[in-house]
Design a protein around this motif. Structure first.
Motif, PDB file in Angstrom:
ATOM      1  N   VAL A  63       0.864  -1.180   0.000  1.00 24.11           N
ATOM      2  CA  VAL A  63       0.000   0.000   0.000  1.00 24.11           C
ATOM      3  C   VAL A  63       0.905   1.236   0.000  1.00 24.11           C
ATOM      4  O   VAL A  63       1.730   1.403   0.895  1.00 24.11           O
ATOM      5  N   THR A  64       0.746   2.066  -1.021  1.00 22.96           N
ATOM      6  CA  THR A  64       1.544   3.281  -1.151  1.00 22.96           C
ATOM      7  C   THR A  64       0.674   4.477  -0.801  1.00 22.96           C
ATOM      8  O   THR A  64      -0.374   4.695  -1.417  1.00 22.96           O
ATOM      9  N   ALA A  80       3.453   0.792   3.087  1.00 24.47           N
ATOM     10  CA  ALA A  80       3.129  -0.208   4.105  1.00 24.47           C
ATOM     11  C   ALA A  80       2.824  -1.534   3.423  1.00 24.47           C
ATOM     12  O   ALA A  80       2.390  -1.569   2.267  1.00 24.47           O
ATOM     13  N   SER A  81       3.057  -2.620   4.135  1.00 19.94           N
ATOM     14  CA  SER A  81       2.699  -3.952   3.655  1.00 19.94           C
ATOM     15  C   SER A  81       1.582  -4.493   4.536  1.00 19.94           C
ATOM     16  O   SER A  81       1.604  -4.308   5.750  1.00 19.94           O
ATOM     17  N   VAL A  82       0.618  -5.144   3.900  1.00 19.47           N
ATOM     18  CA  VAL A  82      -0.495  -5.749   4.635  1.00 19.47           C
ATOM     19  C   VAL A  82      -0.718  -7.163   4.108  1.00 19.47           C
ATOM     20  O   VAL A  82      -0.403  -7.467   2.968  1.00 19.47           O
ATOM     21  N   THR A  83      -1.266  -8.000   4.960  1.00 16.48           N
ATOM     22  CA  THR A  83      -1.653  -9.347   4.554  1.00 16.48           C
ATOM     23  C   THR A  83      -3.175  -9.404   4.558  1.00 16.48           C
ATOM     24  O   THR A  83      -3.807  -9.039   5.548  1.00 16.48           O
ATOM     25  N   VAL A  92      -5.849   0.766   6.998  1.00 18.64           N
ATOM     26  CA  VAL A  92      -4.391   0.823   7.039  1.00 18.64           C
ATOM     27  C   VAL A  92      -3.994   2.283   7.200  1.00 18.64           C
ATOM     28  O   VAL A  92      -4.591   3.160   6.555  1.00 18.64           O
ATOM     29  N   GLY A  93      -3.009   2.545   8.037  1.00 24.85           N
ATOM     30  CA  GLY A  93      -2.577   3.916   8.250  1.00 24.85           C
ATOM     31  C   GLY A  93      -1.074   4.032   8.411  1.00 24.85           C
ATOM     32  O   GLY A  93      -0.410   3.084   8.839  1.00 24.85           O
ATOM     33  N   VAL A 107      -3.865   7.077  -2.259  1.00 25.55           N
ATOM     34  CA  VAL A 107      -3.484   5.762  -1.762  1.00 25.55           C
ATOM     35  C   VAL A 107      -3.711   4.732  -2.873  1.00 25.55           C
ATOM     36  O   VAL A 107      -4.760   4.715  -3.511  1.00 25.55           O
ATOM     37  N   GLU A 108      -2.707   3.872  -3.086  1.00 28.92           N
ATOM     38  CA  GLU A 108      -2.807   2.810  -4.069  1.00 28.92           C
ATOM     39  C   GLU A 108      -2.372   1.491  -3.436  1.00 28.92           C
ATOM     40  O   GLU A 108      -1.456   1.476  -2.618  1.00 28.92           O
ATOM     41  N   ALA A 109      -3.052   0.409  -3.794  1.00 28.76           N
ATOM     42  CA  ALA A 109      -2.678  -0.918  -3.306  1.00 28.76           C
ATOM     43  C   ALA A 109      -2.369  -1.803  -4.501  1.00 28.76           C
ATOM     44  O   ALA A 109      -3.015  -1.695  -5.545  1.00 28.76           O
ATOM     45  N   GLU A 110      -1.353  -2.674  -4.337  1.00 26.12           N
ATOM     46  CA  GLU A 110      -0.979  -3.540  -5.454  1.00 26.12           C
ATOM     47  C   GLU A 110      -0.517  -4.911  -4.971  1.00 26.12           C
ATOM     48  O   GLU A 110      -0.023  -5.061  -3.859  1.00 26.12           O
ATOM     49  N   TYR A 111      -0.751  -5.879  -5.832  1.00 28.64           N
ATOM     50  CA  TYR A 111      -0.267  -7.234  -5.631  1.00 28.64           C
ATOM     51  C   TYR A 111       0.209  -7.734  -6.990  1.00 28.64           C
ATOM     52  O   TYR A 111      -0.475  -7.508  -7.996  1.00 28.64           O
ATOM     53  N   PRO A 112       1.330  -8.374  -7.056  1.00 29.03           N
ATOM     54  CA  PRO A 112       2.248  -8.654  -5.960  1.00 29.03           C
ATOM     55  C   PRO A 112       3.018  -7.396  -5.576  1.00 29.03           C
ATOM     56  O   PRO A 112       3.213  -6.505  -6.398  1.00 29.03           O
ATOM     57  N   PRO A 113       3.484  -7.345  -4.309  1.00 33.12           N
ATOM     58  CA  PRO A 113       4.280  -6.196  -3.897  1.00 33.12           C
ATOM     59  C   PRO A 113       5.596  -6.178  -4.645  1.00 33.12           C
ATOM     60  O   PRO A 113       6.171  -7.219  -4.921  1.00 33.12           O
ATOM     61  N   ARG A 114       6.049  -5.009  -4.981  1.00 32.96           N
ATOM     62  CA  ARG A 114       7.337  -4.895  -5.712  1.00 32.96           C
ATOM     63  C   ARG A 114       8.436  -4.485  -4.796  1.00 32.96           C
ATOM     64  O   ARG A 114       8.307  -3.859  -3.835  1.00 32.96           O
TER      65      ARG A 114
END
Length: 114
Positions: A63-64, A80-83, A92-93, A107-114
């Motif tokens: 999460v960026t 941040a990394s989340v599971t 998430v904060g 805020v952007e979330a991505e998978y897989p994390p880079r």
């Protein structure tokens, strides 16, 4: 003989589909970004967002968080990394150190994390 091949092909197709569903990771989506100004001078801004897993898989997502200064365009960032479990939504904060100003949270979330 043809029936045997059709059954074998159908079985392989079903196994492949099960593997894809069970081995694929999450499909994270970030929404509702919010920024809270510091209570005291020199403290960081607090940025939060909802992160939802809209996919069938479990796994770690990145999460960026960005604060964009609405006057200068300068950007401050924290990661941040989340599971995530399937169908899970979490808040998430992060804290981001930035000088006093008006900020737009991104805020952007991505998978897989880079």
């Amino acid at each position: 003989m043809k029936v045997r091949w059709l059954l074998l092909f159908a079985g392989l197709l079903a196994l492949t589909a099960l593997w894809v569903v069970n081995c694929s990771g999450p499909r994270p989506v970030a929404s509702d970004p919010r920024v809270e100004a510091p209570l005291r001078a020199g403290d960081p801004y607090h940025v939060t967002a909802l992160v939802s897993n809209e996919g069938p898989g479990h796994g770690e997502a990145r999460v960026t968080f960005r604060l964009r200064d609405t006057q200068t365009g300068r950007v401050y960032q924290q990661i941040a990394s989340v599971t995530l479990d399937p169908d899970e939504t979490i808040v998430v904060g992060v804290d981001i150190a930035a000088p006093p100003s008006q900020y737009e949270p991104i805020v952007e979330a991505e998978y897989p994390p880079r």
